[in-house]
Enzyme design. Structure first.
Site, PDB file in Angstrom:
ATOM      1  N   GLU A   1      -6.010   6.780  -0.959  1.00 25.18           N
ATOM      2  CA  GLU A   1      -5.961   5.589  -0.115  1.00 25.18           C
ATOM      3  C   GLU A   1      -6.554   4.375  -0.840  1.00 25.18           C
ATOM      4  OE1 GLU A   1      -4.508   5.162   2.878  1.00 25.18           O
ATOM      5  OE2 GLU A   1      -3.728   7.172   2.566  1.00 25.18           O
TER       6      GLU A   1
ATOM      7  N   HIS B   1       0.836  -1.205   0.000  1.00 28.95           N
ATOM      8  CA  HIS B   1       0.000   0.000   0.000  1.00 28.95           C
ATOM      9  C   HIS B   1       0.871   1.256   0.000  1.00 28.95           C
ATOM     10  CE1 HIS B   1      -3.306   2.681   1.468  1.00 28.95           C
ATOM     11  NE2 HIS B   1      -2.298   3.250   2.117  1.00 28.95           N
ATOM     12  N   GLU B   2       1.879   1.293   0.860  1.00 24.70           N
ATOM     13  CA  GLU B   2       2.729   2.476   0.955  1.00 24.70           C
ATOM     14  C   GLU B   2       3.575   2.671  -0.305  1.00 24.70           C
ATOM     15  OE1 GLU B   2       2.286   4.616   3.191  1.00 24.70           O
ATOM     16  OE2 GLU B   2       0.956   3.383   4.430  1.00 24.70           O
TER      17      GLU B   2
ATOM     18  N   HIS C   1       1.506   4.328  -2.924  1.00 29.33           N
ATOM     19  CA  HIS C   1       1.458   5.790  -2.806  1.00 29.33           C
ATOM     20  C   HIS C   1       2.612   6.443  -3.562  1.00 29.33           C
ATOM     21  CE1 HIS C   1      -1.883   6.563  -0.169  1.00 29.33           C
ATOM     22  NE2 HIS C   1      -1.409   5.843   0.833  1.00 29.33           N
TER      23      HIS C   1
END
Length: 267
Positions: free
Chosen positions: A193, A132-133, A136
């Protein structure tokens, strides 16, 4: 010059800028105007400041697991999104912090809190967070968010200078600021997100981590986090919304996972 026309002016400017939009790795239109070299330098400076303020974990076992998961996730991200503007190298640091958190900064800096290992109970769940990070960073969300914030501030300044006095400048600025926050900043943050969640799901599956563990992770997060603010006032989707979105992309992710070499970061 009327107030009504001025209120429309920032959006006219924004629409003109959108002609030059780029796309994120998932195909979403994006306006990110800050030079990447500047974003990388800002990420490096912020990471160094964290190093001075936050103790680094001395737990070799935790560090080994985090480094192993991050290494495989980054390799899968580069294979999954080869056209993305990727950092030349990635640096991963485990910080001694009880909060269940992780972050990734422009330029390829990843920070993981030791407290995250209390919620991400398996390497697969940890891969969901790191994926997920990394999502980003690959989607350039930091640049997009900074561009957006600078644009909002410029628009508010413009309206503040030319606003008719009978409305009251302070009250007008407060009203417009609230409108911008609820109408622009927060929804965009939730969009970031959600996009990072789906990118992370694809990345972890390609790395050989079980994507179904992403749902287990967010259930753990919900149990650990207690109450949440209303979703429309939050920069993050509610846990239930997050799980629903992940479930929608799960069939494709599971197929990718079954075709991948299983990851092994347990030892």
């Amino acid at each position: 010059m009327s107030l009504r026309w001025l209120l429309r002016l920032p959006w006219v400017i924004c629409l003109a800028l959108l002609v030059g939009c780029e796309e994120t790795p998932t195909g979403r239109s994006q306006l990110a105007l800050v030079p990447e070299t500047l974003m990388a330098r800002m990420g490096e400076d912020a990471f160094e400041q964290l190093r001075h303020r936050q103790p680094v974990s001395g737990n070799a076992s935790i560090d080994h697991q985090v480094q192993c998961v991050a290494r495989q996730v980054v390799a899968a991200a580069e294979a999954r999104y080869p056209a993305a503007d990727l950092p030349e190298a990635w640096e991963v640091v485990v910080f001694e912090d009880a909060s269940p958190n992780a972050f990734a900064l422009p330029g390829g800096r990843i920070g993981v809190h030791t407290g995250l290992l209390q919620v991400a109970e398996t390497p697969d769940q940890l891969a969901a967070v790191i994926g997920h990070e990394v999502g980003h960073v690959l989607a350039d969300h930091g640049n997009e968010r900074l561009t957006q914030q600078l644009g909002i501030k410029a628009a508010l300044l413009l309206v503040g200078i030319f606003a008719d006095g009978d409305l009251g400048q302070q009250q007008l600025m407060q009203a417009l600021g609230l409108g911008a926050q609820l109408g622009i900043s927060l929804p965009f943050s939730r969009a970031h997100e959600e996009e990072a969640d789906l990118m992370g799901l694809a990345i972890m599956a390609q790395a050989g981590f079980d994507p179904q563990q992403s749902v287990a992770l967010w259930r753990n997060m919900a149990a650990a986090g207690g109450g949440q603010p209303p979703e429309f006032l939050s920069t993050h989707p509610a846990n239930d919304s997050r799980i629903d979105a992940l479930q929608q992309g799960m069939e494709e992710a599971v197929a990718t996972y079954r075709a991948a070499t299983p990851a092994d970061c347990s030892g």
